[in-house]
Scaffold this motif. Structure first.
Motif, mmCIF file in Angstrom:
data_model
loop_
_atom_site.group_PDB
_atom_site.id
_atom_site.type_symbol
_atom_site.label_atom_id
_atom_site.label_comp_id
_atom_site.label_asym_id
_atom_site.label_seq_id
_atom_site.Cartn_x
_atom_site.Cartn_y
_atom_site.Cartn_z
ATOM 1 N N GLN A 148 0.853 -1.190 0.000
ATOM 2 C CA GLN A 148 0.000 0.000 0.000
ATOM 3 C C GLN A 148 0.894 1.247 0.000
ATOM 4 O OE1 GLN A 148 -2.874 -1.341 -0.308
ATOM 5 N NE2 GLN A 148 -2.691 -3.280 0.791
ATOM 6 N N ILE A 149 0.328 2.395 -0.334
ATOM 7 C CA ILE A 149 1.101 3.629 -0.453
ATOM 8 C C ILE A 149 0.801 4.551 0.728
ATOM 9 C CG2 ILE A 149 1.543 5.686 -1.867
ATOM 10 C CD1 ILE A 149 0.489 4.029 -4.284
ATOM 11 N N THR A 150 1.848 5.095 1.350
ATOM 12 C CA THR A 150 1.670 6.136 2.362
ATOM 13 C C THR A 150 2.431 7.378 1.911
ATOM 14 O OG1 THR A 150 3.633 5.706 3.746
ATOM 15 C CG2 THR A 150 1.683 4.347 4.155
ATOM 16 N N ASN A 151 1.946 8.559 2.323
ATOM 17 C CA ASN A 151 2.667 9.795 2.014
ATOM 18 C C ASN A 151 2.137 10.943 2.870
ATOM 19 O OD1 ASN A 151 1.277 12.056 -0.073
ATOM 20 N ND2 ASN A 151 0.194 10.092 0.035
ATOM 21 N N ASN A 152 2.800 12.078 2.776
ATOM 22 C CA ASN A 152 2.419 13.253 3.555
ATOM 23 C C ASN A 152 1.864 14.383 2.706
ATOM 24 O OD1 ASN A 152 2.890 12.596 6.263
ATOM 25 N ND2 ASN A 152 5.100 12.853 6.022
ATOM 26 N N THR A 153 1.648 14.134 1.421
ATOM 27 C CA THR A 153 1.247 15.214 0.511
ATOM 28 C C THR A 153 -0.252 15.252 0.271
ATOM 29 O OG1 THR A 153 3.400 15.019 -0.571
ATOM 30 C CG2 THR A 153 1.702 16.284 -1.738
ATOM 31 N N ARG A 154 -0.813 14.109 -0.120
ATOM 32 C CA ARG A 154 -2.245 14.070 -0.453
ATOM 33 C C ARG A 154 -2.713 12.612 -0.497
ATOM 34 N NH1 ARG A 154 0.469 14.720 -5.520
ATOM 35 N NH2 ARG A 154 0.684 16.968 -5.134
ATOM 36 N N PRO A 155 -4.017 12.351 -0.412
ATOM 37 C CA PRO A 155 -4.520 10.994 -0.642
ATOM 38 C C PRO A 155 -4.248 10.611 -2.104
ATOM 39 C CG PRO A 155 -6.198 12.362 0.407
ATOM 40 C CD PRO A 155 -5.101 13.283 -0.038
ATOM 41 N N ILE A 156 -3.836 9.372 -2.318
ATOM 42 C CA ILE A 156 -3.584 8.881 -3.678
ATOM 43 C C ILE A 156 -4.812 8.098 -4.125
ATOM 44 C CG2 ILE A 156 -2.058 7.532 -5.154
ATOM 45 C CD1 ILE A 156 -0.750 10.014 -3.776
ATOM 46 N N VAL A 157 -5.489 8.620 -5.136
ATOM 47 C CA VAL A 157 -6.666 7.930 -5.680
ATOM 48 C C VAL A 157 -6.364 7.413 -7.082
ATOM 49 C CG1 VAL A 157 -9.098 8.141 -6.291
ATOM 50 C CG2 VAL A 157 -8.218 9.341 -4.280
ATOM 51 N N LYS A 158 -5.752 8.257 -7.898
ATOM 52 C CA LYS A 158 -5.383 7.885 -9.268
ATOM 53 C C LYS A 158 -3.874 8.039 -9.441
ATOM 54 C CE LYS A 158 -9.836 8.926 -11.350
ATOM 55 N NZ LYS A 158 -10.558 9.554 -12.478
ATOM 56 N N GLY A 284 -4.400 7.627 13.587
ATOM 57 C CA GLY A 284 -4.679 8.911 12.960
ATOM 58 C C GLY A 284 -4.416 8.999 11.468
ATOM 59 N N MET A 285 -4.042 7.900 10.850
ATOM 60 C CA MET A 285 -3.818 7.945 9.408
ATOM 61 C C MET A 285 -5.147 8.071 8.678
ATOM 62 S SD MET A 285 -0.685 5.366 8.464
ATOM 63 C CE MET A 285 -0.169 6.380 7.080
ATOM 64 N N GLN A 286 -5.170 8.883 7.628
ATOM 65 C CA GLN A 286 -6.353 9.021 6.777
ATOM 66 C C GLN A 286 -6.282 7.957 5.690
ATOM 67 O OE1 GLN A 286 -7.159 13.046 5.472
ATOM 68 N NE2 GLN A 286 -6.243 13.919 7.318
ATOM 69 N N VAL A 287 -7.251 7.058 5.692
ATOM 70 C CA VAL A 287 -7.222 5.891 4.803
ATOM 71 C C VAL A 287 -8.220 6.067 3.667
ATOM 72 C CG1 VAL A 287 -7.506 3.381 4.673
ATOM 73 C CG2 VAL A 287 -6.549 4.427 6.751
ATOM 74 N N ASN A 288 -7.784 5.740 2.449
ATOM 75 C CA ASN A 288 -8.684 5.792 1.294
ATOM 76 C C ASN A 288 -8.406 4.634 0.349
ATOM 77 O OD1 ASN A 288 -6.175 7.543 0.414
ATOM 78 N ND2 ASN A 288 -7.209 6.944 -1.493
ATOM 79 N N GLU A 289 -9.401 4.300 -0.456
ATOM 80 C CA GLU A 289 -9.228 3.304 -1.516
ATOM 81 C C GLU A 289 -8.775 4.017 -2.791
ATOM 82 O OE1 GLU A 289 -9.542 0.004 -1.236
ATOM 83 O OE2 GLU A 289 -10.117 0.147 0.888
ATOM 84 N N VAL A 290 -8.018 3.311 -3.622
ATOM 85 C CA VAL A 290 -7.581 3.908 -4.889
ATOM 86 C C VAL A 290 -8.488 3.431 -6.024
ATOM 87 C CG1 VAL A 290 -5.198 3.884 -4.065
ATOM 88 C CG2 VAL A 290 -5.981 2.057 -5.590
ATOM 89 N N ASP A 291 -8.376 4.101 -7.155
ATOM 90 C CA ASP A 291 -9.079 3.710 -8.377
ATOM 91 C C ASP A 291 -8.225 2.642 -9.060
ATOM 92 O OD1 ASP A 291 -10.197 3.451 -10.880
ATOM 93 O OD2 ASP A 291 -10.418 5.603 -11.243
ATOM 94 N N LYS A 292 -8.466 1.372 -8.713
ATOM 95 C CA LYS A 292 -7.611 0.290 -9.208
ATOM 96 C C LYS A 292 -7.637 0.159 -10.732
ATOM 97 C CE LYS A 292 -7.058 -2.454 -5.043
ATOM 98 N NZ LYS A 292 -7.222 -3.756 -4.376
ATOM 99 N N PRO A 293 -8.813 0.290 -11.399
ATOM 100 C CA PRO A 293 -8.788 0.230 -12.866
ATOM 101 C C PRO A 293 -7.854 1.272 -13.488
ATOM 102 C CG PRO A 293 -11.030 -0.042 -12.090
ATOM 103 C CD PRO A 293 -10.203 0.313 -10.891
ATOM 104 N N ALA A 294 -7.795 2.459 -12.894
ATOM 105 C CA ALA A 294 -6.899 3.502 -13.411
ATOM 106 C C ALA A 294 -5.438 3.089 -13.243
ATOM 107 C CB ALA A 294 -7.160 4.820 -12.708
ATOM 108 N N PHE A 295 -5.125 2.482 -12.095
ATOM 109 C CA PHE A 295 -3.748 2.022 -11.874
ATOM 110 C C PHE A 295 -3.396 0.851 -12.799
ATOM 111 C CE2 PHE A 295 -3.751 4.570 -8.027
ATOM 112 C CZ PHE A 295 -2.410 4.904 -7.878
#
Length: 327
Positions: A148-158, A284-295
């Motif tokens: 999975q991807i973690t970062n401090n910039t923004r949620p990764i969706v696409k 406290g991590m903000q968790v989101n799902e990504v757009d898997k078809p786009a990836f």
């Protein structure tokens, strides 16, 4: 004089017997890069417990985690030298033989049932002999996990959300190419160096299984967790030069225990995924799902390059994907 010689001989024999009786068991060093509580740690400790129960006083597996014996690249070198007996490499095996890059192909492995089928149909008959020719004996295939991807910039969706993000990746050419295709700026780095790199802003993010993210405390220095599941990485319990020096009975017990651990490793991994996602959210991590078809769509060039550059690459891909049916 003869009587004295017999006494000396008897005493010497007694000393030898006593020495043999008190001889220390052979220490078998198992090194890995996982932190305490990680999947590597849990599987290695369970393996050691089971193996040592069978080995008795003959030998003892001793686990050295947290990169105590070196990072992945260093452990591979030490296996070759015979200064480390066993290690648990993962992505770094692509530096041993390009065919191991199969597990760098995004979204190749659908689930753990599929992973087990690939282990039996492709890793054991195809990749294990390739590693053997390079001086490495793969005793069993365990797990590193879905990454999975973690970062401090923004949620990764696409994929385009990764544009400009400095992302730590493990050593291996294909992970770099994959994230370049997604628009990130990937940099290979040893796992032991990642926390400080994230803390200081040298890196914006990283990608790892949850079973490495939480024990490495990345939740303390990362804000966003994007559930991409972009790659499934096996872990290979691997022996090197010292393997042939072990007594055959010791080899047999270790090898049997290693294979016995294969389904156990998958079970531990599945349980950790469920447990650690909740803990990361609580931290406290903000968790989101990504757009898997786009990836998946953005991953096409990586597959094409692998098929073109790696001998038999297309067949490895095709055979692996065919095993997903009914998994």
């Amino acid at each position: 004089m003869i009587r004295f010689a017999r006494i000396v001989s008897a005493v010497a024999g007694t000393v030898l017997l006593a020495s043999a009786a008190t001889a220390e068991p052979i220490e078998i060093k198992l090194g890995h890069v996982g932190e305490p509580g990680s999947l590597f740690d849990q599987t290695a400790q369970e393996f050691a417990k089971r193996a040592n129960a069978k080995l008795g006083d003959e030998a003892k597996v001793v686990v050295y985690g947290s990169s105590q014996l070196g990072n992945d690249s260093e452990l591979l070198k030490k296996l070759k030298l015979g200064t480390v007996d066993l290690a648990l490499p993962s992505t770094v095996m692509t530096t041993v033989a390009p065919e191991f890059g199969l597990f760098e192909m995004p979204y190749l492995v659908k689930d753990r049932d599929h992973a087990a089928k690939i282990r039996e149909a492709i890793i054991k008959p195809v990749l294990v002999p390739i590693a053997e020719k390079k001086g490495y004996t793969i005793l069993a295939t365990w797990e590193n996990g879905f990454r999975q991807i973690t970062n401090n910039t923004r949620p990764i969706v696409k994929p385009e959300d990764l544009k400009g993000i400095k992302l730590r990746v493990p050593k291996g050419v294909w992970r770099v190419r994959m994230f370049q295709a997604y628009g990130a700026t990937p940099s290979p780095m040893a796992l032991s160096e990642v926390f400080v790199a994230l803390q200081t802003g040298v890196m914006d993010g990283e990608e790892n299984p949850l079973a490495q993210i939480y024990p490495s405390r990345f939740q303390e220095v990362q804000k966003y967790l994007s559930m991409s599941g972009h790659v499934y990485t096996p872990a290979y319990l691997t022996a090197g030069r010292s393997w042939s020096r072990l007594p055959p009975d010791v080899q047999k017990k270790i090898a049997e225990t290693a294979v016995e651990m294969e389904p156990v490793a998958l079970e531990i991994a599945a349980n950790l995924d469920k447990e650690l996602l909740g803990k990361l959210k609580e931290a406290g991590m903000q968790v989101n799902e990504v757009d898997k078809p786009a990836f998946i769509a953005a991953s096409k060039p990586v597959y094409e390059e692998f098929a073109k550059e790696v001998p038999g690459g297309q067949k490895l891909i095709d055979d692996s994907l065919a095993l997903a049916n009914g998994s």
